[in-house]
Design an enzyme around this catalytic site. Structure first.
Site, short mmCIF file in Angstrom:
data_model
loop_
_atom_site.label_atom_id
_atom_site.label_comp_id
_atom_site.label_asym_id
_atom_site.label_seq_id
_atom_site.Cartn_x
_atom_site.Cartn_y
_atom_site.Cartn_z
N VAL A 17 6.14 -45.31 -11.12
CA VAL A 17 5.12 -45.67 -10.13
C VAL A 17 5.77 -45.95 -8.78
O VAL A 17 5.33 -45.47 -7.73
CB VAL A 17 4.31 -46.90 -10.59
CG1 VAL A 17 3.28 -47.29 -9.53
CG2 VAL A 17 3.63 -46.61 -11.92
N ALA A 46 14.10 -51.98 -3.16
CA ALA A 46 15.08 -52.72 -3.96
C ALA A 46 15.16 -52.14 -5.37
O ALA A 46 14.14 -51.98 -6.05
CB ALA A 46 14.69 -54.19 -4.03
N LYS A 106 0.75 -56.58 -14.83
CA LYS A 106 -0.28 -57.23 -15.64
C LYS A 106 0.27 -58.36 -16.50
O LYS A 106 -0.40 -59.38 -16.70
CB LYS A 106 -0.98 -56.20 -16.53
CG LYS A 106 -0.05 -55.38 -17.39
CD LYS A 106 -0.76 -54.25 -18.07
CE LYS A 106 0.22 -53.29 -18.72
NZ LYS A 106 0.97 -52.49 -17.73
N GLU A 130 -4.88 -54.36 -7.97
CA GLU A 130 -5.81 -53.38 -8.53
C GLU A 130 -5.16 -52.52 -9.61
O GLU A 130 -5.79 -52.18 -10.62
CB GLU A 130 -6.35 -52.47 -7.43
CG GLU A 130 -7.35 -51.43 -7.89
CD GLU A 130 -8.64 -52.05 -8.40
OE1 GLU A 130 -8.90 -51.93 -9.62
OE2 GLU A 130 -9.36 -52.67 -7.60
N GLY A 135 -5.16 -48.34 -14.25
CA GLY A 135 -4.49 -47.29 -13.49
C GLY A 135 -5.21 -46.95 -12.21
O GLY A 135 -5.37 -47.79 -11.33
N GLY A 188 4.72 -38.51 -23.59
CA GLY A 188 5.04 -39.54 -22.60
C GLY A 188 3.97 -40.60 -22.44
O GLY A 188 4.07 -41.46 -21.55
N ASP A 202 -0.85 -55.07 -24.40
CA ASP A 202 -1.13 -54.55 -23.06
C ASP A 202 -2.60 -54.74 -22.69
O ASP A 202 -2.94 -55.22 -21.60
CB ASP A 202 -0.75 -53.07 -23.01
CG ASP A 202 -1.12 -52.41 -21.69
OD1 ASP A 202 -0.37 -52.55 -20.72
OD2 ASP A 202 -2.18 -51.75 -21.63
N LYS A 206 -4.66 -57.29 -19.79
CA LYS A 206 -5.69 -56.80 -18.87
C LYS A 206 -7.01 -57.54 -19.08
O LYS A 206 -7.76 -57.79 -18.13
CB LYS A 206 -5.87 -55.30 -19.08
CG LYS A 206 -4.63 -54.51 -18.68
CD LYS A 206 -4.70 -53.04 -19.09
CE LYS A 206 -3.44 -52.30 -18.70
NZ LYS A 206 -3.43 -50.89 -19.14
N GLY A 303 0.25 -43.34 -15.82
CA GLY A 303 1.04 -42.35 -15.11
C GLY A 303 1.37 -42.79 -13.71
O GLY A 303 0.63 -43.54 -13.07
#
Length: 442
Positions: A17, A46, A106, A130, A135, A188, A202, A206, A303
């Site tokens: 990302v 960084a 998250k 957001e 995503g 992936g 996960d 959220k 992604g």
């Protein structure tokens, strides 16, 4: 800040990302600056190792290993490191200085969101995230802004693309769980260690974020009941399909019994439900509000490229606020006295699939147990033993046993669980192969 002065951006992290965000900031600098209304300058990116190959070749002069110095220089910090540390310390450092932060982290928000919001309110810093849910789907801003004058009663969503892909493959191709997971890893969608996805963690993070925004009350990961999909079998998928359902891993936050119940678990949805049509690794979030009614947001949930879209949306919005010097309104300034309730307080429907003795009186005994626990039957199905009128017939006698599938009416979770425990203790019940919660269209 004078309009002519540039807005300096520091990017922390350059993974899938982060590399896409860096590319957009560099290649589309003039477009971003025009949309912000002020020049935008990337102070640096960084990273842990400046020599690591990346999805996009970041100009070497932008790379640095001194994240703290970059935070101190920036007007806006984009945190894409992920995890708790050093991400948490760097976000806190920025907010303490009054520096705006955009993040997609998250896990950090689910664990320390209340603390970070309080710090941002204290210093007047902007905090946006957001990309932390769904995503590319713009869901948090509509909840926070567009629906801020409404009363949200429920948010229910497919917020993990990996698990949705796995369950969709099991449903549409007949694949076993392990085979569908292996394919997700090959494509992936899933990590080498898929635990965070398939165990529901996960999605639970959220859910905590969605609950906080939807109900203007602070919730953390500890407030979310969490059950993953490892135990979902192909037999479960087929039994659900035979009854007109599909299984999805849902994150659900709902006002109930004077509080809020936040939960993540495999759920039966009628195939006519809008969320039932969400295929592959896509995400969708279903919102129910008192005035707006039902709304659904759908799109790519994972992604680097899709997620970077959500990050950049926040970046432009925050940079505009910096340019115009509009003070931040604390997100939880109107926080409701709405406490997290345990899963026992949830009101749901259950799907129960069991093997029973093939003898007279079994159906009546099962019905009695449900009635004793204040649970009523919406439908009962005995595959292969249904009359032309659609009524369940008593099975004939034999040793093989018979299959019975029950969908209950909505009742408290604690009553439903007690019902299942009592059914398991009956001599006439050979086994209970599946117990799943059911969500119906509003």
């Amino acid at each position: 800040m004078n309009v002519a002065e540039p807005i300096t951006i520091g990017l922390l992290g350059a993974g899938s990302v982060g590399a896409q965000v860096a590319r957009t900031l560099v290649e589309e600098r003039e477009l971003i600056s025009a949309r912000v209304g002020a020049p935008v300058r990337v102070a640096g990116v960084a990273v842990r190792d400046v020599e690591t190959p990346r999805d996009w070749r970041i100009p070497k002069e932008l790379l640095t290993t001194d994240a703290e110095a970059l935070v101190d220089e920036a007007d806006l910090v984009i945190e894409l490191i992920g995890g708790f540390e050093p991400a948490g310390a760097l976000v806190e450092r920025a907010l303490r200085q009054g520096t705006a932060v955009v993040t997609g982290n998250k896990a950090l928000l689910a664990a320390r969101g209340d603390e970070l919001h309080a710090l941002a309110a204290e210093t007047g810093a902007l905090l946006r995230y957001e990309a932390s849910v769904g995503g590319a789907i713009p869901i948090l801003r509509p909840i926070e802004d567009s629906l801020s004058g409404d009363r949200i009663t429920k948010v229910m969503g497919i917020v993990n693309g990996t698990t949705n892909y796995i369950l969709d493959q099991m449903d549409t191709t007949g694949a076993a769980f392990d085979d569908a997971l292996a394919e997700a890893q090959k494509l992936g969608y899933a990590e080498a260690d898929p635990s965070a996805d398939v165990d529901g963690h996960d999605a639970a993070a959220k859910a905590a974020i969605l609950g906080t925004l939807a109900f203007h009350a602070p919730f953390t990961l500890e407030d979310v009941y969490c059950q993953g999909i490892r135990e979902v079998t192909q037999e479960d998928i087929e039994a659900a399909a035979s009854s007109g359902y599909v299984i999805k891993l849902l994150a659900i936050v709902e006002r109930q019994n004077g509080g809020a119940v936040l939960r993540v678990h495999p759920t039966l949805l009628a195939r006519t439900h809008p969320l039932a049509t969400v295929r592959g690794a896509f995400n969708a979030v279903f919102v129910v509000a008192e005035s707006a009614g039902e709304l659904m947001f759908y799109g790519q949930g994972a992604g680097g490229v899709p997620t970077s879209s959500a990050i950049m949306g926040d970046v432009v919005a925050v940079a505009r606020r910096i340019r115009s010097a509009v003070p931040e309104t604390p997100l939880l300034s109107d926080a409701e006295d709405l406490h997290a309730l345990t899963i026992d307080a949830a009101e749901t429907q259950y799907y129960i699939d069991m093997q029973v003795a093939d003898q007279e009186g079994v159906i009546a005994e099962i019905a009695r147990v449900l009635a004793d626990h204040r649970v009523s039957i919406e439908s009962m199905r005995q595959p292969g033993s249904v009359s032309p009128e659609g009524e369940v017939e008593e099975a004939g006698r034999g040793d093989a046993g018979a299959q019975v599938q029950i969908v209950t009416h909505q009742a408290k979770e604690e009553h439903l669980r007690a019902t299942v425990e009592t059914l398991e203790s009956l001599d006439v019940v050979k086994s209970i192969s599946s117990v799943l919660r059911v969500e119906v269209e509003q």
